[in-house]
Enzyme design. Structure first.
Site, PDB file in Angstrom:
ATOM      1  N   ASP A 154       0.788  -1.006   0.147  1.00  0.00           N
ATOM      2  CA  ASP A 154      -0.184   0.018   0.034  1.00  0.00           C
ATOM      3  C   ASP A 154       0.811   1.422  -0.026  1.00  0.00           C
ATOM      4  OD1 ASP A 154      -2.832  -0.399  -0.294  1.00  0.00           O
ATOM      5  OD2 ASP A 154      -3.249  -0.207   1.607  1.00  0.00           O
ATOM      6  N   ASP A 201       1.636  -9.959   8.780  1.00  0.00           N
ATOM      7  CA  ASP A 201       1.950  -8.425   9.104  1.00  0.00           C
ATOM      8  C   ASP A 201       3.427  -8.450   8.529  1.00  0.00           C
ATOM      9  OD1 ASP A 201      -0.585  -7.457   9.964  1.00  0.00           O
ATOM     10  OD2 ASP A 201       0.079  -7.337  12.016  1.00  0.00           O
ATOM     11  N   ASP A 203       6.090  -7.680   9.711  1.00  0.00           N
ATOM     12  CA  ASP A 203       7.063  -7.844  10.785  1.00  0.00           C
ATOM     13  C   ASP A 203       7.044  -9.455  11.179  1.00  0.00           C
ATOM     14  OD1 ASP A 203       4.520  -6.853  11.995  1.00  0.00           O
ATOM     15  OD2 ASP A 203       5.524  -7.188  13.966  1.00  0.00           O
ATOM     16  N   ASP A 298      -9.965  -7.950  11.749  1.00  0.00           N
ATOM     17  CA  ASP A 298      -9.854  -9.362  12.139  1.00  0.00           C
ATOM     18  C   ASP A 298     -10.848  -9.741  12.947  1.00  0.00           C
ATOM     19  OD1 ASP A 298      -9.016  -7.474  14.018  1.00  0.00           O
ATOM     20  OD2 ASP A 298      -6.901  -8.234  13.713  1.00  0.00           O
TER      21      ASP A 298
END
Length: 659
Positions: A154, A201, A203, A298
């Site tokens: 994004d 994600d 990380d 979520d």
């Protein structure tokens, strides 16, 4: 003074302590899960009967007192409701590891061509390459026959597009960032087609066996999502700033190790944004995409699927490692987003008040934790100060006997039960300090979202270079300091008869004890708000003393690898080693190309080495060794010392130097 207290005032507390010791010593975990919630329910009922009957009015109570008394009662009721929901939740627990073992054996015996394909989505916005590289290399190392890794950017970064092309990765972007993370994933869902999707994600680095351990649960057609916990390879702000790595786990362990297994037993576990595998067919039944009505898409997805008969199954195993918030600013960006999103869901038709849910599911998806945590802590910090400086009472007709008979049993009962039910994962003082620390910044976010649930932007938690920062949180330091000063002034004023503001003498010992406890908590909050920079650029991982070697001056010395990071290692050579500080050596590690390194220290545990800029192949091999395999970050074994004493020591003693 204690001799003046009626003996009967001590009986509820003594009975509670006896019960806690009895249950803690019992061999049956099931007994604790049945007995403790029931006992806490009785204690709360006893407390509320007294509260409503004896503490809302009395001699000398003014109209202003009534406002404060009833406001304080409302906050208490919210806290008690949240506590009882948690007690009910913890009365069950499910461990799915045995099922995962069975599924893994079945999958290993299955023809690889018959196993379903999985799309791996790595959602990213502004994370630097050193964060993304770990995750992508780990995703490419997944042990599954049909995996396609997609980077969902994004940030629309040309350098990342080129990097993905060079690595043979799928790279997807879109013209705008509408819908934030959920919109990014939805755009990718429309352009991919594997029957299952693993969302990571930027990380979170998956271990190689992630899909082998989770995919078997989809053999049950009711399972729409399989969620693994979030575990971290770096300290969170509380561990870092208070230097309590040796005695205190990260603050999310209670949730992921205790609460989520309990939620799973009630079929109320939920998707946590990363480390979850989603069945695409289940998504197809709800429009083929993630809901976008909340910035916590979520949890909302779980509720949408739950109404269609799908459950989220939770596997409490370390299957991925990620970054805990690396600064207090990053911590509050993350927690404010979670709090706002959970409250937003209240206002949606798909939320807990909408149709199609059982009563228990409605209870378990209420955001009571976010509503009560900051409010209760703020009230607990402000109430005694306001009382001592103005005389306005938060609760009527209370003295030391009433505190012993009614209030202490509730507080100690809840904390003691939670410690037992959490198997020691709950640390009361640490929880109170973190709650007080959070209240300064989260309470405004909670209140504004309650009033205006829409229009709150999705903010990505800063990672890597963007998250690093020193200094201190001025708002928290100033706010906590002001409360400490006000508390001290109130205590001094009411200790001198000629200056005394409080006319109700029976309340003075109670409020004095309350104020001293608050002052200790606030001092720890100040220490927590002062950032300590990380001691290392990269975290070390324990390597189990696996064989390794070092070449010094042309001579090869065998040894064992004690620990390893992306930037260095600790190696213990066999026999005497001629290495000295600043020597240049070559390190040989299984599965990694030979790496040039410098000796940076000679320690009793071995030779400390710093790698000299390993090339891309070596760095990626190191990532696979550290993250794809089952290695854990280096932690010193917790000694048998009290968490409370270690936290209090941080007020008087400097933090210990890292090993």
């Amino acid at each position: 003074m204690i001799l003046d207290i009626p003996r009967e005032a001590f009986w509820p507390l003594l009975a509670l302590v006896g019960l806690l010791f009895l249950v803690k010593g019992a061999a049956s975990d099931r007994l604790a899960r049945v007995l403790l919630p029931a006992a806490i329910g009785l204690i709360v009922a006893h407390y509320l009967a007294w509260r409503f009957a004896a503490t809302l009015d009395g001699p000398g109570i003014t109209g202003l007192d009534h406002v404060f008394i009833h406001g304080f009662l409302a906050v208490e009721l919210l806290a008690l409701a949240d506590g009882m929901i948690l007690m009910l939740l913890l009365s069950r627990r499910r461990d799915n590891s045995a099922d995962a073992d069975r599924h893994e054996r079945r999958l290993a015996a299955t023809d690889p061509a018959a196993l379903p394909a999985v799309d791996v989505f790595v959602a990213t916005y502004n994370e630097p390459i050193e964060v993304l590289e770990r995750t992508i290399v780990g995703a490419l190392a997944l042990d599954w026959p049909s995996v396609r890794v997609w980077v969902l950017d994004d940030g629309r970064r040309d350098w990342l597009r080129a990097w993905c092309a060079r690595k043979g990765l799928g790279y997807l972007t879109r013209p705008d960032n509408r819908g934030a993370k959920a919109g990014n994933i939805n755009a990718a869902l429309r352009r991919t087609d594997a029957p299952f999707v693993l969302v990571l994600d930027a990380d979170f680095v998956p271990r190689a066996n992630f899909l082998r351990r989770t995919m078997g649960f989809f053999d049950d057609p009711r399972v729409g999502i399989v969620q693994a916990p979030h575990r971290f390879f770096n300290p969170d702000p509380m561990q870092q700033n208070l230097s309590v790595h040796r005695v205190l786990p990260d603050d999310q362990r209670l949730f992921f190790d205790v609460i989520m297994p309990a939620r799973d037993a009630w079929n109320a576990a939920f998707c946590c944004g990363s480390n979850g595998v989603i069945r695409r067919a289940a998504l197809a039944e709800v429009g083929g995409q993630l809901p976008t009505g909340s910035i916590t898409e979520d949890m909302l997805l779980t509720l949408v699927l739950l109404r269609r008969g799908y459950v989220t199954r939770y596997l409490n195993e370390t299957l991925a490692l990620g970054l805990a918030p690396e600064s207090t600013d990053a911590f509050f960006v993350q927690r404010a987003r979670w709090a706002r999103g959970a409250i937003q869901i209240l206002y949606l038709r798909d939320g807990p008040f909408g149709p199609g849910l059982s009563l228990l599911h409605r209870l378990f998806f209420l955001p009571t934790h976010w509503l009560s945590g900051s409010l209760v802590q703020a009230a607990a910090l402000i109430a005694p100060v306001l009382f001592m400086l103005t005389g306005i009472v938060p609760i009527a007709n209370v003295g030391v006997p009433e505190v012993l008979m009614y209030q202490l049993p509730v507080v100690m009962g809840y904390m003691g039960a939670l410690q037992i039910l959490s198997r020691g994962a709950y640390h009361p003082l640490a929880a109170v300090v973190l709650s007080a620390f959070s209240a300064f910044r989260l309470l405004p976010a909670v209140l504004t979202t309650l009033i205006r649930p829409r229009g709150h932007a999705f903010r990505v938690t800063p990672k890597g270079r963007a998250a690093h920062g020193g200094g201190h949180d001025r708002l928290i330091v100033a706010g906590a300091g002001l409360l400490i000063v006000a508390t001290t002034v109130g205590l001094v004023l009411n200790a001198v008869p000629d200056w005394r503001i409080v006319e109700r003498a029976a309340l003075i010992p109670v409020v004095a004890g309350w104020s001293v406890a608050n002052a200790v908590v606030l001092l720890l909050v100040v220490v927590l708000a002062i950032s300590r920079p990380p001691q290392r650029d990269e975290e070390r991982f324990a390597m189990g003393d696996e064989p390794a070697a070092v070449v010094i001056g042309g001579t090869r010395r065998g040894g064992v690898l004690v620990d390893l990071s992306l930037t260095g290692a600790l190696l213990r050579a066999d026999g005497p080693c001629p290495a000295r500080g600043d020597d240049r050596v070559t390190v040989e590690i299984t599965g990694v190309p030979a790496i040039e390194a410098s000796v940076v220290g000679l320690r009793p545990a071995g030779i400390a080495l710093r790698f000299d800029a390993p090339d891309e192949a070596a760095r990626e091999a190191l990532i696979r060794r550290l993250f794809s395999e089952a290695h854990e970050p280096v932690t010193v074994a917790a000694p048998h010392e009290s968490t409370v004493m270690v936290l209090l020591a941080r007020l008087l003693l400097p933090a210990p130097r890292p090993a």
